[in-house]
Design a protein around this motif. Structure first.
Motif: not given
Length: 136
Positions: A24-26, A107-113, A128-136
């Motif tokens: 997925t690379d996301r 929740y895993y970031n783009g680096d898989g952590q 939505d609050r948790s997903l904010e950490r993935f927003d640019p």
């Protein structure tokens, strides 16, 4: 990625969470659930909708301990269409990540952590609050 467990998808193929992450690379939201779990059933339509709305995040659904028939019956009955749907028939993944109750959302970031964990039912606001950490 810290979790190197093998899950079984519905056709019986073996996959690993790192392989899904690489495919997925996301960033990933990994939801551990079961069809007999009332909070899991309540949050599933919201997670399906979030999956459709957020193409920058991969949503991964890992059923805990149920048969292929039970999963397929649940999905048909609820008219759910989920990408990245896997089974963890022996609940080894849940044990590995310390999920003591369902639902559990990781929740895993783009680096898989692993960057966040939520135990229990999610509201859309909490997601939505948790997903904010993935927003640019």
């Amino acid at each position: 990625m810290a979790t190197m467990l093998t899950d079984s998808d519905l056709d019986g193929s073996q996959v690993t969470l790192p392989a899904v992450r690489q495919e997925t690379d996301r960033p990933m939201v990994v939801n551990l659930w079961a069809s007999w779990c009332p909070p899991c059933r309540r949050e599933m339509p919201m997670l399906e909708k979030a999956q459709q709305e957020r193409d920058d995040v991969a949503f991964v659904f890992v059923n805990q301990g149920e048969s292929v028939d039970a999963v397929e019956t649940f999905l048909q009955r609820e008219s759910l269409s989920l990408d990245h749907l896997y089974r963890d028939p022996n609940m080894a993944f849940g044990r590995k990540v310390g999920a003591m109750a369902m639902p559990t959302t990781l929740y895993y970031n783009g680096d898989g952590q692993l960057v966040d964990t939520h135990f229990g039912e999610l509201s859309r606001a909490t997601l939505d609050r948790s997903l904010e950490r993935f927003d640019p």
